[in-house]
Design a protein around this motif. Sequence first.
Motif, short mmCIF file in Angstrom:
data_model
loop_
_atom_site.label_atom_id
_atom_site.label_comp_id
_atom_site.label_asym_id
_atom_site.label_seq_id
_atom_site.Cartn_x
_atom_site.Cartn_y
_atom_site.Cartn_z
N ASP A 96 0.61 -1.25 0.22
CA ASP A 96 0.35 0.07 0.16
C ASP A 96 1.04 0.82 0.01
O ASP A 96 1.59 1.52 1.23
CB ASP A 96 -1.03 -0.02 1.07
CG ASP A 96 -2.03 1.11 1.46
OD1 ASP A 96 -1.62 1.92 1.01
OD2 ASP A 96 -2.51 0.98 2.28
N THR A 121 -5.62 4.67 -5.97
CA THR A 121 -5.75 5.50 -5.26
C THR A 121 -6.27 6.66 -5.27
O THR A 121 -6.91 7.89 -3.60
CB THR A 121 -5.61 4.82 -3.19
OG1 THR A 121 -3.82 6.01 -3.25
CG2 THR A 121 -6.25 3.72 -3.45
N HIS A 130 -2.47 0.54 -4.66
CA HIS A 130 -3.00 -0.92 -3.94
C HIS A 130 -1.63 -1.40 -4.92
O HIS A 130 -2.97 -1.76 -5.82
CB HIS A 130 -4.06 -1.49 -2.90
CG HIS A 130 -4.67 -0.54 -2.59
ND1 HIS A 130 -5.85 -0.07 -2.32
CD2 HIS A 130 -4.32 0.23 -1.40
CE1 HIS A 130 -6.44 0.37 -1.34
NE2 HIS A 130 -4.91 0.61 -0.60
N LYS A 156 0.25 -5.19 3.68
CA LYS A 156 -0.71 -5.65 4.24
C LYS A 156 -0.61 -7.15 3.81
O LYS A 156 -0.56 -7.53 2.97
CB LYS A 156 -1.71 -4.53 3.86
CG LYS A 156 -1.75 -3.29 4.12
CD LYS A 156 -3.15 -2.31 3.93
CE LYS A 156 -3.34 -1.07 4.70
NZ LYS A 156 -4.47 -0.68 4.47
N ILE A 162 -8.14 -4.06 2.59
CA ILE A 162 -8.21 -2.98 1.97
C ILE A 162 -9.32 -2.28 1.09
O ILE A 162 -10.36 -3.12 1.63
CB ILE A 162 -7.55 -2.27 0.13
CG1 ILE A 162 -7.99 -3.72 -0.51
CG2 ILE A 162 -5.41 -2.81 0.87
CD1 ILE A 162 -7.03 -3.25 -2.24
#
Length: 361
Positions: A96, A121, A130, A156, A162
């Motif tokens: 991320d 994003t 991501h 992550k 997410i």
Amino acid sequence: MTLINFNGRPRPESPPCTRIPDVSGLTVPEAAVEYARHGIRVLPIDPATKHPGSILGAGWQDQASADPGRVMHWFGLRPLAGVGLVLGQSGLLVFDVDDADVLPLKLRRHLTRDDHPYQATRSNIPLRGHHVYRLPEGRKIGCPTRFLGAGWGEVKSMSGFIVAQPTPHTRPGGMYLWMRSGDVPELPAELAERLPEYNPVSQLSAGSAGVDEVRRFLDLHTVADRPGMLGALVRRAEDALGEGEPRHEVLVRVLPQALREASWGWYSAASALSALEPLFHRGGGNTAREWVGLQRHAVAAALADDGDERRREAEERLGVSAHEWRAQREAKQRGRSRPFRLTRDQAAALVVQRYSDRGDR
């Protein structure tokens, strides 16, 4: 392996996800079902807070489902919910990226390739978002707080999640949009070998610290060697809120940092919570349950952190250790400054310089 779902009935573990579906043109409920059909564990979330437990509550990691029927039922009841993807339990790992300018070269070399699914994003910041990979067979990787340096973003996987397209983004210029979907490649070996194995004991997942653990943490961390650092952290959080960043997103980032610094003895853990709680109540409509959840998340993150390494780096940036800071403060309170000391090499260099100056004259 058999898992137990939230209503107590056993459910089989679904095969890992190997492909991110194209959800262009689908509604959130339709997209959620499509993700589930591809083996991704899905959960409904409040798009305003983006907290994984905002609808399913505690234990969201285990309640998330890849059963299309269950997902269809959830989103039929909550058509305005956002969709969250639980990663490690779906066989996935995500890098991320928040700040691509400070990406480590080894990581940048892989993330700039177009061989993996990528969800942006931000509309105007390349690489931010991501980057999705498949976990190597037999590996479980958690959400390590540091990987190849700090500042670029985070890893992550197990008990990480997410927010996914087509959930609306709450910030100006923000979005959740798959720029690339399709087959998910295995995590490159040179990155996988640098990532530690998931340890659910030493690396607690978000929200998993119990209330008793929070109390023990507050009772244990009461030293305040650098209380001024708390004020600086609060001001940074206030600036982020002033720029329009969602309150929950700010606190998810800032509270763990505050409690991490409290564990170093910079200020007490209780004073950190007291200073940041007013920021939580901004805007109204906040629940005690959410505040407790944020505290549990922050304590878990602080306990899971590699505190010694991060502390050394922070003190190097400040130019003085906490022990030295305390000694200087005590000296000032006694009405005298701490004596200035040179190392042996510094003293020798000073003597040589003085004799050289004499020779010049």
